[in-house]
Scaffold this motif. Structure first.
Motif, PDB file in Angstrom:
ATOM      1  N   PRO A   1       0.834  -1.298   0.126  1.00  0.00           N
ATOM      2  CA  PRO A   1       0.093   0.017  -0.016  1.00  0.00           C
ATOM      3  C   PRO A   1       0.859   1.151   0.034  1.00  0.00           C
ATOM      4  O   PRO A   1       1.709   1.302   0.945  1.00  0.00           O
ATOM      5  CB  PRO A   1      -0.736  -0.229   1.273  1.00  0.00           C
ATOM      6  CG  PRO A   1      -1.041  -1.601   1.547  1.00  0.00           C
ATOM      7  CD  PRO A   1       0.487  -2.132   1.094  1.00  0.00           C
ATOM      8  N   THR A   2       0.583   2.074  -1.046  1.00  0.00           N
ATOM      9  CA  THR A   2       1.746   3.383  -1.307  1.00  0.00           C
ATOM     10  C   THR A   2       0.711   4.626  -1.754  1.00  0.00           C
ATOM     11  O   THR A   2      -0.446   4.497  -2.391  1.00  0.00           O
ATOM     12  CB  THR A   2       2.489   2.879  -2.307  1.00  0.00           C
ATOM     13  OG1 THR A   2       3.343   1.920  -1.965  1.00  0.00           O
ATOM     14  CG2 THR A   2       3.461   4.090  -2.507  1.00  0.00           C
ATOM     15  N   LEU A   3       0.925   5.682  -1.215  1.00  0.00           N
ATOM     16  CA  LEU A   3       0.223   6.828  -1.511  1.00  0.00           C
ATOM     17  C   LEU A   3       1.287   7.930  -1.861  1.00  0.00           C
ATOM     18  O   LEU A   3       2.225   8.082  -1.063  1.00  0.00           O
ATOM     19  CB  LEU A   3      -0.611   7.209  -0.155  1.00  0.00           C
ATOM     20  CG  LEU A   3      -1.250   8.807  -0.355  1.00  0.00           C
ATOM     21  CD1 LEU A   3      -2.331   8.716  -1.469  1.00  0.00           C
ATOM     22  CD2 LEU A   3      -1.762   9.033   0.827  1.00  0.00           C
ATOM     23  N   VAL A   4       0.793   8.727  -2.839  1.00  0.00           N
ATOM     24  CA  VAL A   4       1.941   9.983  -3.239  1.00  0.00           C
ATOM     25  C   VAL A   4       0.848  11.148  -3.256  1.00  0.00           C
ATOM     26  O   VAL A   4       0.070  11.017  -4.089  1.00  0.00           O
ATOM     27  CB  VAL A   4       2.431   9.836  -4.585  1.00  0.00           C
ATOM     28  CG1 VAL A   4       3.387  11.022  -4.755  1.00  0.00           C
ATOM     29  CG2 VAL A   4       3.512   8.623  -4.725  1.00  0.00           C
ATOM     30  N   THR A   5       1.269  12.234  -2.352  1.00  0.00           N
ATOM     31  CA  THR A   5       0.298  13.490  -2.249  1.00  0.00           C
ATOM     32  C   THR A   5       1.107  14.174  -1.735  1.00  0.00           C
ATOM     33  O   THR A   5       2.156  14.195  -0.950  1.00  0.00           O
ATOM     34  CB  THR A   5      -0.868  12.721  -1.387  1.00  0.00           C
ATOM     35  OG1 THR A   5      -1.675  13.971  -1.337  1.00  0.00           O
ATOM     36  CG2 THR A   5      -0.356  12.592   0.094  1.00  0.00           C
TER      37      THR A   5
END
Length: 315
Positions: free
Chosen positions: A137-141
């Motif tokens: 699980p990965t998020l870029v923001t």
């Protein structure tokens, strides 16, 4: 071949572990001629080819001095048989401009490895998002609330800047969320900078594995960088212990899937970082670990690389 290494200052090399030095040593062993320059020494004048002030060097086989050199000279990059871009990060504006100069040299006939456009179009942390089947699980923001929601969902997370290197700027925030707000402010600069957030992978205790891919094919051994003491980072620059290991079935699956894709984009050498079964980064600027793997396993990674370079330069 005449090979030009675009790298950091030679005087700063730690030759006992430097991968660029290992490449040079193998190239000279094969009878190739070596030259070196720094990105700041490359220039392009109107109506002329891209040139650089280069140092023609010969390795001595000693610790110090480890090379001798002729008087510096001006040379067009297209006059070399291969140009290796081995400048270490950070990938800042000057690195970005250097890729444009190297790309112009390509238009003039130079063969540059890794290809400048591929370096420019392949951000090392963001690149993993192309391969969702291989990442956790990965998020870029940039958005602080997005980060808080991700933390609330996954509990134990890692936050990192997109332009970091050597483990710099990496934070872990546990279930209690302690210091999350301060860390977000530090990394996203109040919404001005993007941040990568990943679910913490407890397999880091067994090491952050550097899987090398050369010419689209995996090196059979990786280097597991194992965190020491209370440190969460395995990076060698952050004090991690490097232990060479054979590739696991999952490592091999990842490398065999990514290898042809990366090679097709002009990436002769890539270093895929794997924790457990998940990719965390795809390093393309100046991947390392050649010497550590050879010393512990006998697998001569520099020899594999130079064979791939010779094959690529003949095309």
């Amino acid at each position: 071949m005449n090979i030009l290494f675009v790298a950091d200052p030679l005087e700063h090399f730690k030759i006992s572990k430097d991968t660029t030095f290992a490449m040079m040593r193998e190239a000279q062993r094969r009878g190739h001629r070596l030259s070196a320059c720094e990105p700041r020494q490359i220039h392009w004048q109107r109506g002329a080819r891209v040139t650089a002030q280069v140092r023609d060097i010969t390795l001595t086989g000693q610790q110090a001095p480890w090379f001798t050199e002729d008087a510096p000279r001006m040379a067009a990059l297209a006059d070399f048989d291969a140009v290796l871009m081995r400048k270490d990060p950070p990938f800042d504006s000057e690195y970005f401009y250097a890729t444009h100069l190297l790309e112009q040299a390509e238009r003039e006939g130079a063969q540059v490895f890794n290809r400048p456009r591929a370096l420019r179009d392949h951000p090392e942390k963001l690149a993993i998002m192309e391969f969702p089947q291989f990442i956790g699980p990965t998020l870029v923001t940039r958005d602080a609330e997005d980060i808080r929601r991700f933390h609330a969902e996954h509990g134990d997370v890692i936050l990192k800047p997109l332009d970091g290197m050597g483990g710099a700027g990496i934070f872990r925030v546990g279930q209690d969320g302690r210091n999350l707000g301060s860390i977000i402010e530090t990394l996203n600069q109040h919404g001005r900078q993007s941040v990568m957030v990943q679910k913490f992978l407890p397999e880091i205790a067994q090491g952050d594995k550097r899987v090398l891919i050369i010419g689209g094919r995996p090196v059979p051994f990786c280097l597991a960088r194992i965190p020491q003491g209370t440190e969460v980072r395995g990076n060698l620059a952050a004090g991690g212990l490097g232990v060479a290991r054979p590739l696991t079935a999952r490592d091999l699956e990842i490398a065999e899937q990514l290898g042809p894709v990366l090679q097709g984009r002009g990436l002769l050498l890539a270093g895929v970082d794997v924790i457990g079964d998940s990719i965390t980064e795809i390093n393309v600027t100046s991947p390392t670990c050649f010497q550590e793997i050879q010393e512990q396993t006998g697998c001569d990674v520099a020899e594999l690389f130079m064979s791939a370079l010779e094959e690529a330069a003949r095309r």
